[in-house]
Write an enzyme that holds these catalytic residues in place. Structure first.
Site, PDB file in Angstrom:
ATOM      1  N   GLY A 135       0.809  -1.219   0.000  1.00 12.97           N
ATOM      2  CA  GLY A 135       0.000   0.000   0.000  1.00 12.97           C
ATOM      3  C   GLY A 135       0.839   1.263   0.000  1.00 12.97           C
ATOM      4  O   GLY A 135       2.068   1.220  -0.146  1.00 12.97           O
ATOM      5  N   GLN A 136       0.160   2.393   0.162  1.00 14.14           N
ATOM      6  CA  GLN A 136       0.840   3.683   0.050  1.00 14.14           C
ATOM      7  C   GLN A 136       1.926   3.844   1.112  1.00 14.14           C
ATOM      8  O   GLN A 136       3.040   4.259   0.807  1.00 14.14           O
ATOM      9  CB  GLN A 136      -0.178   4.824   0.155  1.00 14.14           C
ATOM     10  CG  GLN A 136       0.387   6.142  -0.355  1.00 14.14           C
ATOM     11  CD  GLN A 136      -0.405   7.356   0.095  1.00 14.14           C
ATOM     12  OE1 GLN A 136      -1.342   7.261   0.870  1.00 14.14           O
ATOM     13  NE2 GLN A 136      -0.030   8.509  -0.408  1.00 14.14           N
ATOM     14  N   TYR A 166     -15.047   4.530   7.204  1.00 20.25           N
ATOM     15  CA  TYR A 166     -13.597   4.529   7.436  1.00 20.25           C
ATOM     16  C   TYR A 166     -13.293   5.195   8.783  1.00 20.25           C
ATOM     17  O   TYR A 166     -12.546   4.666   9.608  1.00 20.25           O
ATOM     18  CB  TYR A 166     -12.923   5.282   6.286  1.00 20.25           C
ATOM     19  CG  TYR A 166     -11.432   5.479   6.415  1.00 20.25           C
ATOM     20  CD1 TYR A 166     -10.557   4.402   6.387  1.00 20.25           C
ATOM     21  CD2 TYR A 166     -10.896   6.765   6.535  1.00 20.25           C
ATOM     22  CE1 TYR A 166      -9.185   4.602   6.480  1.00 20.25           C
ATOM     23  CE2 TYR A 166      -9.532   6.965   6.629  1.00 20.25           C
ATOM     24  CZ  TYR A 166      -8.677   5.886   6.596  1.00 20.25           C
ATOM     25  OH  TYR A 166      -7.329   6.090   6.689  1.00 20.25           O
ATOM     26  N   LYS A 168     -11.731   3.843  12.330  1.00 17.16           N
ATOM     27  CA  LYS A 168     -10.544   4.443  12.965  1.00 17.16           C
ATOM     28  C   LYS A 168     -10.811   4.727  14.444  1.00 17.16           C
ATOM     29  O   LYS A 168      -9.964   4.456  15.296  1.00 17.16           O
ATOM     30  CB  LYS A 168     -10.103   5.711  12.216  1.00 17.16           C
ATOM     31  CG  LYS A 168      -9.494   5.426  10.845  1.00 17.16           C
ATOM     32  CD  LYS A 168      -8.282   4.491  10.940  1.00 17.16           C
ATOM     33  CE  LYS A 168      -7.652   4.168   9.623  1.00 17.16           C
ATOM     34  NZ  LYS A 168      -6.671   3.070   9.678  1.00 17.16           N
TER      35      LYS A 168
END
Ligand code: SER
Length: 314
Positions: free
Chosen positions: A11-12, A142, A146
């Site tokens: 991933g990033q 999302y 979190k």
């Protein structure tokens, strides 16, 4: 000697973090774990495993097999993609975190890193200089994952002494891997389009200010937090972390200083509502006080470096 597992390595964040960890702790001591994405050649230079972090047996096998003591758990569905499939966002973001925390507790692992985000905040949160302790009522799935994750980390620390550490990353800007499915992705896509086509159509309004950070700062901060003495860590939910705040227009103007022909147009879509629910700037004084966090890249320095590095790659 550390034995590190990075989940979500393709991933990033993982694409930058794995090489950095391998430099620091030795190539063979950092295992990259991927699931469906094809790893880059760079990631393939060291140990790599393919597994679903929701599969607890597979996770246990890898952790035991490599005598892992530290996990960076980065696998996640981001904000925009999460709104298109909230069910998947919950399953991936919370299911895998619970597995990692259980494995850390049961095998007495030394340390865990898990990223939270500015998405933990929501429309009722103060938007300027958002404090460390404030209202957490996110409007996206999302963000819900979190906040849930932060509370879960705090719970595992308090109840079972799992040394799990976390930061609320702002939007991250990097040249190695493209981000996938976030609301802050425009700040990466704009660089690709500026270099390739000299124009970009932004899906946020020109004045949408969001907190952002250049990846080298994010990686440095993450390693700093993970190396800090446990006595210094006073926040076990997640630390606010700030870099630079800017709007799409401010970024476009900065890019124009290097590519004068560049033009940016604006056509807001569903991601505008997500951006509108997030802070404009973050108060990260607790991270600065506890473990010495300090960002290095401002808008001008980040833009210059990003254009240079990305140009070499494409
Ligand atoms: N960059 C993320 C997103 O836009 C925020 O954590 O979803």
């Amino acid at each position: 000697m550390k034995n590190i597992l990075v989940i979500g390595a393709t991933g990033q964040i993982g694409s930058d973090l794995v090489p950095e960890l391998r430099k620091k702790y030795g190539n063979n001591n950092v295992v990259a774990m991927a699931h469906k994405s094809q790893p880059s050649e760079e990631l393939m230079k060291g140990p790599i495993e393919f597994a679903d972090a929701n599969d607890k047996e597979a996770l246990l096998r890898i952790v035991k097999g490599y005598s892992i003591d530290t996990i960076y758990h980065l696998a996640s569905i981001l904000s925009a993609k999460g709104e298109q499939n909230p069910e998947l966002a919950w399953h991936v973001n919370i299911g895998t975190l619970k597995n990692v925390l259980d494995v850390a507790r049961d095998l007495k692992l030394e340390r865990i890193f898990w990223p939270s985000s500015i998405a933990a905040f929501g429309p009722t949160t103060p938007r300027d200089k958002t404090p460390q302790r404030t209202i957490l009522e996110p409007g996206t799935m999302y963000g819900v994952t979190k906040v849930t994750g932060e509370l879960l980390c705090n719970y595992y620390f308090k109840k079972w002494n799992v040394d799990v550490r976390s930061v609320r990353y702002p939007g991250l800007i990097s040249y190695k891997a493209p981000p996938g499915g976030g609301t802050t992705d425009y700040a990466v896509a704009i660089f690709h389009e500026a270099l390739k086509n000299k124009r970009y159509e932004c899906y946020l309004r020109e004045d949408s200010v969001l907190p952002m950070m250049y990846m080298p700062d994010a990686i440095r901060g993450t390693l700093q937090l993970m190396e800090a003495d446990p006595s210094k860590i006073t926040v076990r939910t997640s630390y606010n972390l700030a870099g630079i705040s800017f709007s799409p227009k401010e970024l476009a103007n900065e890019i124009k200083k290097h590519i004068p022909e560049f033009t940016c147009t604006y056509k807001p879509d569903f991601r505008q509502a997500i951006a509108d629910s997030w802070p404009k700037s973050i108060d990260d004084s607790q991270a600065r006080k506890d473990w010495g966090w300090k960002h290095e890249y401002d808008l001008a320095k980040m833009t210059k470096d990003m254009l240079e590095k990305l140009k070499e790659r494409i």
